[in-house]
Design an enzyme around this catalytic site. Structure first.
Site, mmCIF file in Angstrom:
data_model
loop_
_atom_site.group_PDB
_atom_site.id
_atom_site.type_symbol
_atom_site.label_atom_id
_atom_site.label_comp_id
_atom_site.label_asym_id
_atom_site.label_seq_id
_atom_site.Cartn_x
_atom_site.Cartn_y
_atom_site.Cartn_z
ATOM 1 C CD GLU A 283 19.953 49.463 52.599
ATOM 2 O OE1 GLU A 283 18.897 49.198 52.027
ATOM 3 O OE2 GLU A 283 20.410 50.607 52.693
ATOM 4 C CG ASP A 325 62.882 36.873 35.211
ATOM 5 O OD1 ASP A 325 63.574 37.416 34.324
ATOM 6 O OD2 ASP A 325 63.311 35.987 35.964
ATOM 7 C CG ASP A 586 60.201 32.421 39.080
ATOM 8 O OD1 ASP A 586 61.110 33.280 39.039
ATOM 9 O OD2 ASP A 586 60.142 31.461 38.283
ATOM 10 C CG ASP A 590 61.796 38.114 40.628
ATOM 11 O OD1 ASP A 590 62.439 39.016 40.064
ATOM 12 O OD2 ASP A 590 61.672 36.968 40.172
ATOM 13 C CG ASN A 654 13.731 57.591 44.799
ATOM 14 O OD1 ASN A 654 13.242 58.198 43.856
ATOM 15 N ND2 ASN A 654 13.850 56.280 44.824
ATOM 16 C CG ASN A 679 16.807 51.613 50.791
ATOM 17 O OD1 ASN A 679 17.191 52.038 49.709
ATOM 18 N ND2 ASN A 679 17.613 51.289 51.779
ATOM 19 C CG ASP A 683 19.461 48.002 48.782
ATOM 20 O OD1 ASP A 683 20.089 48.405 47.789
ATOM 21 O OD2 ASP A 683 19.406 48.620 49.850
#
Length: 844
Positions: A283, A325, A586, A590, A654, A679, A683
């Site tokens: 999460e 280029d 540029d 291009d 788990n 959990n 986390d």
């Protein structure tokens, strides 16, 4: 739009176009009054505030799973479980939205440093002003490479073509010309141009009719704020979310089926299944991803790299080949005139005079060569006036102006020698005009080729007298007399050889695509430390199939004399071979390739359309900055993947253990609230992963998404975690004769400790004892393990159902944790083998 020459803020040049010859434009005072009435010429699009970021986060499938689980838990009476899930979701959303908003604002501040400009006539003078200052009634000048800054009516135009696919979906440019009788107001109107389109060829002067939200594009933006196409990174996240959702659904259904078969209480079984679903879902992933990419964006900003959207950082790190280029990347781009020569290679004031006349009166495509001619040549355009102009196009590769003085009227052309010499039938030799026969043509060719072999860029200058006529076109560029050549020197960028070598060492070969001739391209590449091999010209690509082009592009380092369309074909051919293509450019030519590439890269001083087509903007146009940005992209991707490998393998192991425990134990192996707390703490320990160090080995090659690799790691390492969980079950039941409460507490601590500490093994592909983790990561992991060990002796123990454990359990815990980490280290290399990058689909 950048100023083409010193004429940009000077008086209006005399022209055959009636608008340029007579207009005075608005005064500054009148423009200010209109700006107060109509507002700034800006579009305020939706979807950029913090609420929009929260809405985007809520649309994440992983977050949707958690919200559904929280709502179900609350309805079923598990208030504590619902609160824990809500805290997880809220913390993730707040961090994700806050960091996303901060990075968005930072990116906007950086982009504001590159203010879009427009050439506008104020108080009778052409001058470059910020686009947001335009008002209805302003006169603007447009040329190839410009973005149309507002809706406007054409007053004068020459060979003027615009690309308006953003408004109409048309894939090809359309021609526009003044049409006072055309009553149409939409994009199909011949005599009007619109914000959101761009100029691909020609020149024009137009009167602004609408600005900001009142434009046609503003109306479209107000009705529909379309999301840009998914990037490679976003596609990977989407595929991963799909994997998790499928696994969650299967797991929940399995637990419910087991509960029915074993006649477990339905409510308890449902809550347990929901807790498992939450436990399997990473999460914090949206937050971890955003934090990691935001840190990368900040580091890149310090290196003067602007990231237009966060996901582009990962795409930057995924590049497998870079196309570029020559000018402005390998070379400085600050061109200077080396000399002006006649057709035989002798210094020529005559060639200098003609070059200055051409450059002084050109109003089309902006070119540093013109600026160099006007700055470095001693000749003057005084006494001459302009009659007409034949703008540059990238197929013809030349442009011309028609000028007069007294009774003299000359058409003066300049361009690549390969395109100018075929249009010549005569050649100047001193004060005489001689036929341009094959021997003399061969002599001229040797002259400019010798210059190219010294790395000089060369323009040919030709001219002819013309009669008075209403308009002049490309067909008038025939039967001309070659006057000579102008040579230019463009020194190499500092450190370019080192940067080319560094890119190659890190798995990104550089391929050069240039419109220059092969001799200049070869010389420059050799000076930059790049082995050019056989230089392939654009002529060789004509008629070549896409498959053959892909094979050729894979083994060719330098392409010369290539057109914009050929650059685009090379990009697409390499993508079809599974390469992640970066394109650095540029210029207006291009833009198609920048849009087609997986990673479009441009520079701050690029043409408007090139900047708008790019994903990454470099404030400094050199390869060292680009290489540093690539490494930041790889570093960000590596840290995101650490969290994914951690979360999928540990959580899957788990959750599998809990399913097995539910089958063999007379009670639930862990209470729903304990699963959610486990959990949440796990986390929380991983939130510092974005700050972690990354091994040098992980920066040496492109990093790519591979959901199959994640799946293999999940089902390979996950069962190892389950093996130790089952061993813990055995010790708690048969050795310590644990009650349900003791069992819950013991497994909670063992599960939290092993799945949290394993980050020190998974965070590196090598030996964890030789890879130093960041201090914040060490601190967060140690703190979470300490909290887990201390919980049974705190006031919260009763709330969550924990009880103190005997010392013998902790002796087992130390042995189990150490052997688990050792076994994971042994198996890790097998599952962390880097798979071959999968083919990337071209972006729409």
């Amino acid at each position: 739009m950048d100023s083409p020459t010193s004429l940009a803020d000077g008086p209006l040049p005399t022209s055959g176009g009636r608008a340029e010859a007579s207009c005075a434009g608005l005064s500054e005072a009148e423009a200010a009054r209109r700006r107060a009435r109509y507002g700034a010429n800006e579009l305020r699009r939706g979807g950029s505030g913090i609420l929009a970021l929260v809405a985007a986060a809520l649309a994440n499938p992983l977050v949707a799973i958690l919200i559904a689980a929280a709502a179900t838990s609350g309805v079923l009476g598990d208030v504590l479980g619902a609160m824990i899930i809500a805290v997880i979701v809220l913390l993730s959303l707040v961090l994700n939205a806050t960091l996303g908003f901060r990075s968005q604002r930072a990116a906007e501040r950086l982009r504001e440093e590159i203010t879009p400009m427009a050439t506008v006539c104020r108080d009778g003078r052409w001058q470059d002003r910020p686009r947001r200052e335009l008002v209805p009634g302003d006169l603007i000048r447009l040329s190839a490479g410009d973005r149309i800054p507002a809706d406007a009516r054409l007053l004068d135009a020459r060979d003027f073509h615009v690309q308006q696919a953003a408004l109409t979906g048309e894939s090809l440019p359309v021609e526009k010309e003044p049409a006072s009788a055309d009553a149409r107001t939409g994009p199909e109107a011949k005599g009007r141009v619109f914000l959101g389109s761009s100029v691909v060829a020609g020149t024009a002067v137009a009167e602004v009719e609408a600005t900001g939200a009142a434009t046609a594009f503003g109306e479209v933006a107000a009705r529909l704020d379309e999301r840009p196409p998914l990037t490679e990174f976003e596609r990977g996240l989407k595929d991963f979310a799909g994997l998790i959702m499928r696994t969650v659904v299967m797991l929940v259904l399995l637990v419910l089926l087991v509960g029915v078969v074993l006649h477990r209480p339905p409510l308890e079984t449902l809550l347990f299944a929901l807790a498992l679903a939450v436990g399997l879902t990473p999460e914090f992933m949206p937050m971890i991803t955003t934090v990691t990419l935001a840190r990368g964006a900040v580091r890149m900003a310090r290196r003067r790299v602007i990231v237009r959207h966060l996901a582009a950082i990962e795409d930057f790190g995924s590049m497998t080949v870079l196309l570029s280029d020559k000018t402005g990347t390998l070379t400085r781009g600050d061109t200077a005139v080396d000399g002006t020569w006649d057709a035989s290679g002798r210094s020529s004031a005559r060639t200098s005079q003609l070059a200055v006349l051409n450059a002084a009166f050109e109003t089309g495509t902006r070119s540093p060569l013109d600026a160099a001619i006007l700055r470095d040549c001693a000749a003057s355009s005084e006494g001459w006036s302009k009659l007409d102009e034949i703008p540059l196009d990238f197929e013809r590769r030349r442009m011309s102006v028609v000028v007069q003085r007294g009774g003299e009227r000359w058409l003066i052309a300049k361009g690549a020698p390969e395109s100018v010499l075929p249009a010549c039938s005569q050649c100047e030799s001193g004060d005489d005009m001689v036929p341009f026969d094959p021997p003399r043509r061969a002599e001229c060719q040797r002259t400019y080729e010798a210059m190219g072999e010294r790395g000089l860029r060369v323009l040919a200058i030709a001219w002819r007298p013309v009669e008075t006529q209403a308009r002049y076109t490309a067909s008038d560029e025939a039967g001309m007399a070659l006057a000579g050549f102008v040579s230019f020197v463009d020194p190499l960028m500092p450190g370019v050889a080192k940067a080319v070598h560094a890119l190659a060492s890190d798995g990104i070969p550089l391929k050069v695509l240039t419109g220059d001739n092969p001799r200049v391209a070869r010389y420059t590449c050799e000076q930059a430390g790049l082995d050019p091999g056989r230089v392939v010209t654009g002529e060789e690509l004509r008629g070549m199939s896409e498959t053959a082009l892909g094979l050729l592009a894979a083994r060719t380092q330098v392409f010369a004399l290539v057109t914009p369309e050929q650059k685009y074909r090379i990009v697409m051919a390499l993508k079809a071979r599974g390469e992640v293509v970066g394109f650095l450019g540029d210029g207006v030519n291009d833009a198609p390739s920048l849009h087609a590439a997986d990673v479009g890269i441009s520079v701050a001083h690029a043409a408007d359309i090139a900047r708008d087509s790019a994903d990454i903007l470099l404030r400094e146009g050199n390869l060292e900055v680009l290489h540093a940005g690539v490494l930041e992209g790889r570093r960000a991707f590596a840290n995101v993947m650490k969290y994914l490998f951690m979360g999928t393998s540990s959580n899957f192991g788990n959750m599998f253990s809990m399913v097995v425990g539910a089958l063999v134990l007379p009670f639930l192996p862990m209470l729903p609230a304990q699963i959610l707390l486990n959990n949440f703490l796990y986390d929380l320990a991983q939130t510092t992963i974005p700050s972690d160090n990354v091994d040098a080995a992980q920066l040496r090659g492109p990093q790519r998404w591979s959901v199959p690799l994640i799946r293999r790691f999940m089902v390979g390492i996950g069962p190892v975690s389950s093996l130790y969980d089952l061993l813990t079950f055995y010790v708690l039941i048969h050795w310590l004769h644990a009650t349900a409460e003791t069992f819950h507490t013991g497994w909670f601590i063992e599960s939290l400790a092993t799945q949290t500490l394993v980050v020190f093994v998974i965070r590196t592909h090598g030996n964890p004892l030789r890879s130093r983790p960041a201090v914040p990561l060490v601190a967060s992991v140690v703190a979470v393990v300490a909290v887990g060990l201390a919980l049974p002796w705190t006031p919260l123990a009763g709330v969550f159902g924990f009880v103190p454990l005997p010392p013998a359990f902790f002796a087992f815990l130390v042995i189990a944790a150490c052997s688990y980490l050792l076994l994971v280290q042994v198996l890790k290399r097998r599952f962390m083998q880097v798979a071959r990058p999968r083919r990337v689909k071209p972006r729409p």
